[in-house]
Design an enzyme around this catalytic site. Structure first.
Site, PDB file in Angstrom:
ATOM      1  NE  ARG A 162     -42.986 -69.377  21.754  1.00 13.51           N
ATOM      2  CZ  ARG A 162     -41.949 -69.579  20.951  1.00 13.51           C
ATOM      3  NH1 ARG A 162     -41.950 -70.617  20.129  1.00 13.51           N
ATOM      4  NH2 ARG A 162     -40.914 -68.761  20.965  1.00 13.51           N
ATOM      5  CD  GLU A 219     -43.849 -66.143  18.662  1.00  8.53           C
ATOM      6  OE1 GLU A 219     -42.707 -65.738  18.877  1.00  8.53           O
ATOM      7  OE2 GLU A 219     -44.555 -66.615  19.574  1.00  8.53           O
ATOM      8  CE1 TYR A 278     -48.510 -68.110  12.609  1.00  3.60           C
ATOM      9  CE2 TYR A 278     -47.214 -68.344  14.609  1.00  3.60           C
ATOM     10  CZ  TYR A 278     -47.300 -68.321  13.232  1.00  3.60           C
ATOM     11  OH  TYR A 278     -46.171 -68.483  12.469  1.00  3.60           O
ATOM     12  CD  GLN A 335     -27.299 -65.841   4.679  1.00  6.06           C
ATOM     13  OE1 GLN A 335     -26.912 -66.435   3.680  1.00  6.06           O
ATOM     14  NE2 GLN A 335     -26.513 -65.004   5.340  1.00  6.06           N
ATOM     15  NE  ARG A 354     -29.524 -63.465  18.671  1.00  4.75           N
ATOM     16  CZ  ARG A 354     -28.351 -64.058  18.679  1.00  4.75           C
ATOM     17  NH1 ARG A 354     -28.244 -65.349  18.504  1.00  4.75           N
ATOM     18  NH2 ARG A 354     -27.254 -63.352  18.831  1.00  4.75           N
ATOM     19  CG  HIS A 414     -44.626 -64.150  12.548  1.00  6.53           C
ATOM     20  ND1 HIS A 414     -43.334 -64.534  12.838  1.00  6.53           N
ATOM     21  CD2 HIS A 414     -45.394 -65.252  12.762  1.00  6.53           C
ATOM     22  CE1 HIS A 414     -43.320 -65.798  13.207  1.00  6.53           C
ATOM     23  NE2 HIS A 414     -44.552 -66.262  13.177  1.00  6.53           N
TER      24      HIS A 414
END
Length: 709
Positions: A237, A187, A189, A362, A311, A275
């Site tokens: 990960r 991601e 990091y 949201q 997903r 990101h």
């Protein structure tokens, strides 16, 4: 190993079985033997930052949140990211585990999870250059596009100290009762920053070759394994596809994964993208399980159990991944925000009762990036389990709800769950309200799932629904209700002062999205809020509304993974050889020319969500939508739309003008001053306030009201 081994009685006298055979989803509920320990099923609740990790006084709430998911049947939980030191903070004073005193607070979490037969890992996350504070460090002094602070380049002494901090945090995690740790290495990091040449420009033993760039990660794994011993889970990960320039290719991912195996990991988890990547990975428009092909390629090359992610939100999808040997375990994060009982419902063949994550972001990721308390749009109870109790009503009451939009449905299901007698009246022949418009937007097909969830809960709870029934004041007076909830929603606002607004070429967004009217080949959309962007996307892709769109058996056709990859420029080959998995994107061929206009100054889409807005804006650019700000609408004629731009009157030749200029509340059934109704009246959702209306507020208001009644 015999199944009976996994059904042993828990040490805390819990009556919950460790695992059981399941004919509906046999692969999901098959135990996994890790040698020194077992997971009762193949379902993992992935890491999510909730905002509760950062303060010790929130750990009671965090424990209740995790306990609800453990009780709900999940096999393994991974916490939100906890930093090993101050430099690794995501935000100032973020969650850190580097003192013995931290163990006390974390034991509340592990105890809550273990009493339901689940296991839990502490995720150790060092933000590196992604940190929002002045102490940020990185392999090279290269500023991140998502943080205002330029990082300091780490010295070798700093690197050695950080490796020791990771091992120290893992040791404390073991003392706190965690079953293991997950090392966040993807991601974008810190560990990922070392691994990729786009952020690592060092020329010492931690830079240059892939072996050197991966050395930091390998040394962290070895240090942790030495500190905690063999009987402790270490999940790593890793970035299975980075989706950034100068990123790894699959051959390098596999090589790196093998070095992690040699260092002593127990599980390999898959991260998708950074990101800062400009490829959507977590929004609702991403096809389900689109990236699992890359996990499958990695699984074929290593021996460590592999976790598929991204997903995946329903049991059939998860079961297929395991049945086709694409992964050994399946991780879901946001789906467990949406429904803490996801696993139990799947086990009991009640998939229809799952409150499905719709990938809207949201109330979860948008809240995270705005430093707000995380929850869930479709489940306002998420992260508030210790503060809100859905207790049975002391005295069941008759509750009449006018309007079957999501606000009314949320109130109805919550009230009925508490034992109240609930009747819903809806003027239209179907439930769902504005969600019936949202669900036909390309990329928002998941919104069908929320309507399905409410429909099934209505059946389960025995809620009476009177469709095609427009209620008036006289009817309300005769209903003898204890409470009347007005949830009649909104109607599109009309530009009554605009000349030509009554011409046939002018339509409201609801008329267009419902299929009542069809747009021409050249369309002007007035209003660039969330609805305006949705309408523009609907128009460039072509109407897909079917005559039976409101039938409960209607199935939306979502974009395929192949089409998605082509649109965004992702190499579809699982053994991709382009850096970062990127390739040339295929331009969208819009089926009509669309103009998107707003009256205010500045860029369009300022009100869109933090984590999803950039995707909508990118699609507008891909489709050639012409965006105009500071437009003064003058008149609409047979020729088109006349606007004044920079003081000059201009004609935009269009066949259709779609009005997306706001909504107005429908609340004429609320008592007026001087009325003395027998029932207590309440207005929620759009009926209460049309400005700034969104589904998050509507569902939350319905839920919170029903909890109080």
């Amino acid at each position: 190993m015999p199944l009976a081994f996994f059904k042993k009685k828990l040490t805390n006298n819990s009556s919950i079985a460790i695992s059981e055979e399941n004919s509906h989803y046999p692969h999901l509920f098959e135990p996994l033997d890790l040698g020194f320990t077992q997971l009762k099923n193949r379902i993992i609740m992935g890491s999510m930052h909730t905002g509760l990790e950062d303060r010790f006084y929130h750990y009671g709430r965090l424990a209740a949140y995790f306990e609800a998911r453990a009780k709900g049947g999940v096999g393994l939980i991974i916490t939100g990211g906890i930093s090993p030191n101050r430099e690794g903070w995501l935000t100032p004073l973020a969650g850190t585990m580097n003192r013995l005193a931290d163990v006390v607070h974390h034991r509340r979490i592990t105890h809550a999870v273990h009493k339901h037969g689940a296991k839990i890992l502490l995720q150790i996350l060092h933000a590196g250059r992604y940190g929002y504070h002045p102490f940020v460090v990185a392999p090279s002094a290269i500023k991140s596009p998502i943080s205002p602070f330029k990082p300091r380049q780490m010295s070798q002494k700093n690197i050695a100290a950080t490796i020791a901090d990771f091992a120290h945090t893992a040791t404390l995690a073991k003392k706190a009762g965690y079953d293991g740790v997950e090392i966040m290495g993807s991601e974008g990091y810190l560990i990922n920053q070392f691994l990729s040449s786009c952020t690592n420009q060092r020329n010492d033993k931690y830079g240059g070759t892939l072996e050197n760039r991966g050395r930091f990660a390998v040394e962290i794994v070895r240090a942790i394994r030495q500190a905690v011993g063999e009987q402790f889970i270490i999940s790593f990960r890793l970035p299975v596809i980075e989706l950034v320039e100068q990123g790894l290719v699959m051959a390098e991912v596999i090589e790196f994964a093998k070095s992690l195996e040699s260092a002593g990991i127990t599980l390999l988890n898959t991260g998708i993208g950074w990101h800062e990547s400009r490829i959507p990975t977590i929004v609702s428009s991403v096809p389900r399980a689109a990236f699992v092909r890359y996990t499958e390629a990695l699984k074929a090359a290593v021996n460590t159990p592999i976790i598929a992610a991204n997903r995946i939100n329903m049991p059939k999808v998860a079961e297929e991944i395991l049945a086709s040997n694409q992964a050994d375990l399946v991780q879901m994060a946001r789906p467990f925000l949406a429904d803490s009982e996801w696993v139990n419902k799947a086990r009991n063949n009640q998939e229809n009762l799952i409150n499905t994550c719709i990938g809207c972001n949201q109330a979860c990721l948008d809240h995270t990036f705005n430093n707000e308390q995380v929850s869930c749009l479709v489940n306002p109870l998420a992260c508030f389990e210790s503060q809100i109790a859905l207790k049975p009503a002391k005295k069941p009451k008759k509750i009449v709800i006018i309007g079957a939009g999501v606000a009314g449905l949320s109130a109805a299901v919550t009230a009925a769950t508490r034992g109240h007698q609930v009747v819903i009246y809806e003027a239209k022949p179907f439930i769902g309200g504005q969600f019936n418009l949202a669900k036909v937007i390309p990329g928002k097909e998941e919104f069908f799932e929320t309507i399905r969830y409410f429909r099934e809960q209505i059946k389960r709870l025995g809620i009476t629904v009177e469709l095609n029934t427009k209620v008036d004041r006289a009817m309300l007076a005769n209903m003898q209700a204890d409470h009347v909830i007005i949830a009649t929603g909104v109607v599109p606002r009309q530009l009554t002062t605009l000349a030509g607004v009554n011409l046939p070429k002018v339509v409201s967004y609801s008329e267009l999205l419902s299929g009542e009217k069809v747009a021409g080949e050249r369309v002007a959309v007035l209003g660039a809020g969330g609805i305006g962007f949705d309408v523009a996307e609907f128009l460039v892709h072509g109407e897909s509304v079917a005559a039976d769109v409101n039938d409960e058996h209607y199935q939306a056709v979502a974009q395929t993974a192949e089409s998605f990859f082509a649109q965004w420029g992702v190499q579809p080959d699982a053994h991709y050889n382009h850096e970062g998995g990127l390739t040339a994107a295929t331009a969208i061929k819009p089926c009509r020319q669309v103009y998107l206009l707003q009256r205010s100054a500045g860029k369009l889409g300022k009100s869109l969500g933090k984590t999803t807005g950039w995707v909508h804006k990118a699609v507008m650019k891909q489709a050639g939508v012409i965006q105009i700000s500071e437009a003064e609408y003058e008149k609409i004629t047979d020729e088109g739309l006349w606007v004044r731009l920079d003081g000059v009157s201009q004609l935009i030749r269009v066949d259709t003008v779609v009005l997306c200029v706001g909504q107005e509340s429908v609340n004429e059934l609320m008592p007026k001053l001087g009325d003395t109704p027998k029932a207590d009246y309440h207005a929620i959702g759009g009926a209460r306030l049309s400005d700034g209306l969104d589904a998050k507020r509507a569902i939350r208001e319905g839920f919170e009201l029903a909890v109080r009644l």
